[in-house]
Design an enzyme around this catalytic site. Structure first.
Site, short mmCIF file in Angstrom:
data_model
loop_
_atom_site.label_atom_id
_atom_site.label_comp_id
_atom_site.label_asym_id
_atom_site.label_seq_id
_atom_site.Cartn_x
_atom_site.Cartn_y
_atom_site.Cartn_z
CB SER A 183 -13.44 -6.46 -60.19
OG SER A 183 -13.34 -7.50 -61.12
CG ASP A 196 -25.53 -20.04 -53.61
OD1 ASP A 196 -24.86 -20.74 -54.38
OD2 ASP A 196 -26.40 -20.48 -52.84
CG ASP A 249 -28.19 -24.46 -54.28
OD1 ASP A 249 -27.44 -24.13 -53.36
OD2 ASP A 249 -29.25 -23.86 -54.56
#
Length: 815
Positions: free
Chosen positions: A258, A330, A333
């Site tokens: 975006s 992030d 994991d």
């Protein structure tokens, strides 16, 4: 007397006429029974008062209600009558239920999403909603879904269900989490990127892996999982093939990025902040966003709604406006688990063994027997490669280690709907920030501006504590307690910008600017070129108005491309070609010499550059990655790595493993140039002036049933030429590897808000409001969008109440 042959022909003609009349009659019946009602009146259960709905010239409903509950019950009904099939598909993807509609071809996709654990989380989320049924946002969720279900019960069934010979079932509280789960998955670049880095580390080594991660903040120590004797080094590699298969069968678009920016009153012609936003999402039919305007005594908002969600993700009120970009943080994991050799149902945790949990789910497959699947999970989360693990155990082959998934979205208590609910009700920047603090997943940047001359941007979502709990690009050791997740940091620690001295802020899926360590958040950021272009345009020093903001949203310039080709020009020597080809090569080289870096429909240099860049990327990476190159070339990581490694001649990636004589950066640049001219001349002839961008780059919005039914392609939009490319501000995203550049994603809407006059806001949809292929609002904005035009987003009730199309929703009388 009529001859027998003539009589036979007349019978054939008569039969064809009867068939044609029947087809027309059936078509008319299908169309009529799927029509949207935009005038007159209808009755809904559970309404407390009449609701007035005014439809503007673009089919956008403006809902005037006396209570929020009535407004959101009406919204659910109206959203469903325009977009029910889209709403149904989106919840089915996240919930792993596409096979109920499409049969066996969607089974692998369903199983993949069930494996991610979204449906289990959805059941927990539904229980949370039931336990908090008195909360205002929960009441509105349930009212919205009641409106959807009333449409399913009494409304006109969309064309797609008639073509599929089926009907939709009711929506449930679980479906909110199914939709949010698919959105969170779509934002999670880690699924592809981590698997690729794991493969590169295991096959090429650490140096090759590090070269693919330019600009990665050095905040996380290397904590790769320990490889046990006999184990494969790349247990995530098969996930890449699985993801590619899943992607090919997804009937809804994915989120790709975006742009958003805002300027304060000191930089605007109006003296109040301006805000612009264009989220980049997969193009599809219908368009992603459903627009609606709601007014009640409690609040007012003009919003952009995602199918199945009752609160606008983008919107503006009389007081403020906001937009979104992907944070690219992030929140995933992967853990390599160590299996007990004496008990495959246990994995190591520190110095002990722990049982895996087993979950059973049923996938219903159309025209087939139901499928019972068993899914396992560790303490970290679902095991995502269980099929491979169990197969290796059964065959006695080298054991495949289980890989489990930790995902912020699946955290118990994860909920973002209250944040979206509160965004439109905030009356100050402090209240808006408090709402932003409630968001969980996926990670988003919220860009804000208000009438009090505030502009701000917050990184929202639960961010893992780092460095020790944030492990981008690293496969962790599930047995090692030092690799355990350490919790989330407080929202107060999230990156943010509030009223910066520059008077502007922006985001293009890029890190927060500056050297403040609080802003150095590890993540999977997009290439820097869009952010750098925004910075250059915003720092120009002139006053901004809508005309300048429009030009920015439609900007097709790629400074990185221009820099690369200017550097390469001295190497594009005519001696690479036979005598008869040198005139053509001269002409092509001259076009690049004169190029301004813009990707306009009539630009030949733009097409020549793009084909050269494609070939250069293949020359750089394909020999090392082999069959996984096709998974790599369309990632953010591929484009960032090419932009970085181009300026690093000593990188090991320039070594050519298949043709050592072609080693080195110069050889790759020359090889790419030769292949570029050969391929374009074969496809488009020997006059480079005619190799224009619009010859190979185009946009067509595709319907989910286009490839699933005979003549389904007729449901697609007309194909149009484009300006812009992957990486320009007018971000037209396409996959590489084909003969043409078929755009698959781009601006899902373009919005411009001036807080001096919110009623004068502008926007545009790539298609239209309606999902009915035969409705007048199905594609009535498509040409405007393709031409770079905008339309008004009505916000003035004097004008709205004069609109000719008015629908009155009345309470249904109790019998």
């Amino acid at each position: 007397m009529i001859q027998r042959r003539t009589l036979f022909r007349l019978k054939i003609i008569a039969a064809l006429l009867i068939i044609a009349i029947a087809v027309v009659a059936v078509g008319h019946w299908v169309v009529h029974t799927a029509e949207v009602q935009r005038s007159g009146s209808l009755r809904l259960k559970h309404l407390q008062h009449e609701v007035q709905v005014y439809f503007d010239a673009w089919g956008v409903p403006h809902i005037d209600a006396r209570t929020d509950l009535d407004a959101y019950r009406a919204l659910g009904y109206l959203h469903a009558q325009d977009r029910l099939f889209q709403m149904d598909l989106l919840r089915r993807v996240g919930g792993g239920r596409l096979s109920e509609l499409f049969g066996q071809e969607s089974y692998a996709t369903d199983k993949f999403f069930r494996t991610l654990g979204i449906s289990r989380h959805a059941r927990q989320y539904a229980q949370y909603l039931r336990e908090n049924a008195d909360k205002p946002h929960v009441q509105l969720i349930l009212a919205y879904q009641d409106g959807i279900n009333q449409y399913i019960d009494q409304g006109r069934i969309p064309v797609e269900y008639r073509l599929l010979l089926t009907r939709p079932d009711h929506f449930s509280p679980e479906d909110i989490a199914h939709v949010m789960g698919y959105m969170a998955y779509s934002f999670a670049e880690a699924f592809r990127t981590d698997a690729l880095i794991d493969h590169v580390r295991g096959t090429l080594g650490e140096r090759h892996a590090q070269e693919l991660l330019p600009g990665l903040p050095d905040t996380s120590p290397s904590r790769s999982a320990r490889i046990l004797p006999g184990q494969t080094d790349t247990p995530l590699a098969p996930l890449l093939d699985q993801l590619a298969q899943v992607q090919s069968y997804l009937p809804v678009g994915q989120f790709h990025g975006s742009n958003a920016w805002a300027v304060s009153g000191q930089l605007s012609a109006s003296g109040k902040p301006l805000l612009a936003n264009d989220p980049h999402i997969g193009f599809a039919v219908p368009a992603v966003w459903y627009e609606a305007h709601i007014r009640t005594p409690e609040h007012e908002v003009y919003g952009h709604f995602l199918a199945g969600l009752p609160f606008p993700l983008l919107g503006h009120t009389p007081h403020h406006a906001w937009g979104l970009t992907m944070l690219m943080n992030d929140e995933i994991d992967f853990y390599r688990e160590q299996v007990n050799p004496d008990n495959p149902m246990q994995v190591r945790v520190g110095n002990r063994w722990q049982d895996l949990e087993v979950h059973e789910e049923v996938i219903k497959v159309r025209n087939k027997e139901d499928r019972l699947i068993r899914l396992r999970s560790s303490r970290h989360g679902p095991i995502i490669n269980d099929d491979l693990v169990l197969a290796s155990q059964a065959e006695g082959a080298t054991p495949t280690p289980p890989v489990s998934l930790f995902w912020t979205f699946l955290t118990p208590g994860s909920d973002s709907t209250e944040a979206f609910y509160r965004y439109s009700r905030a009356t100050s920047i402090a209240e808006f920030e408090a709402a932003a603090a409630l968001h969980w997943s996926p990670g988003l940047n919220v860009i804000y501006a208000d009438v009090d001359d505030n502009i701000a941007m917050w990184a929202t979502g639960r961010l893992k504590r780092w460095p020790l709990s944030n492990n981008s690009f690293t496969l962790l050791d599930g047995a090692n307690r030092q690799h355990d997740f350490l919790g989330y940091q407080p929202f107060a620690s999230n990156p943010r910008l509030v009223n910066p001295p520059s008077g502007y802020l922006y985001n293009a899926n890029s890190p927060y600017p500056g050297n403040n360590p609080r802003r150095a958040l590890p993540g999977y950021y997009a290439p820097a070129e869009r952010a750098e272009r925004l910075e250059a345009l915003l720092a120009g020093g002139e006053k901004f108005d809508f005309s300048r903001f429009k030009a920015m949203q439609l900007d097709s310039h790629r400074a990185h491309a221009l820099a690369m080709i200017k550097d390469a020009l001295p190497l594009l020597d005519n001696g690479l070609f036979a005598e008869k080809q040198r005139t053509l090569a001269d002409a092509a080289r001259q076009l690049l010499t004169d190029w301004d870096g813009n990707f306009q429909a009539g630009s030949a240099a733009a097409l020549i550059y793009q084909r050269w860049e494609d070939n250069l990327m293949e020359a750089l990476f394909a020999d090392e990655l082999g069959e996984h190159y096709s998974h790599f070339r369309d990632t953010f990581m591929a484009r960032k790595s090419l932009a970085s490694l181009y300026w690093k001649p000593a990188s090991p990636w320039w070594d050519n493993r298949q043709q050592p004589s072609m080693d080195g950066r110069q050889a790759s640049i020359e090889q790419a140039w030769v292949r570029t001219l050969e391929s374009l001349s074969d496809a488009l002839g020997n006059d480079p002036q005619k190799w224009t961008w619009d010859q190979l780059a185009s946009l067509q919005h595709k319907h989910p049933l286009a490839d699933k039914l005979p003549l389904g392609g007729r449901l697609n939009s007309e194909r149009v030429a484009i300006n812009g490319t992957t990486g320009s501000l007018n971000n037209m995203v396409f996959n590489l590897g084909g003969a043409q550049y078929d755009v698959i994603a781009g601006p899902s809407t373009r919005r411009l808000i001036d807080l001096a006059e919110p009623a004068a806001s502008l926007g545009i949809s790539p298609m239209g409001q309606s999902g009915n292929p035969l409705d007048r609002h199905y594609a009535d904005q498509a040409q405007l969008f393709a031409q770079g035009n905008y339309r008004a987003q009505l916000f003035d009730w004097l004008g709205i109440q004069a609109l000719p199309d008015r629908l009155v929703l009345k309470p249904r009388r109790r019998k």
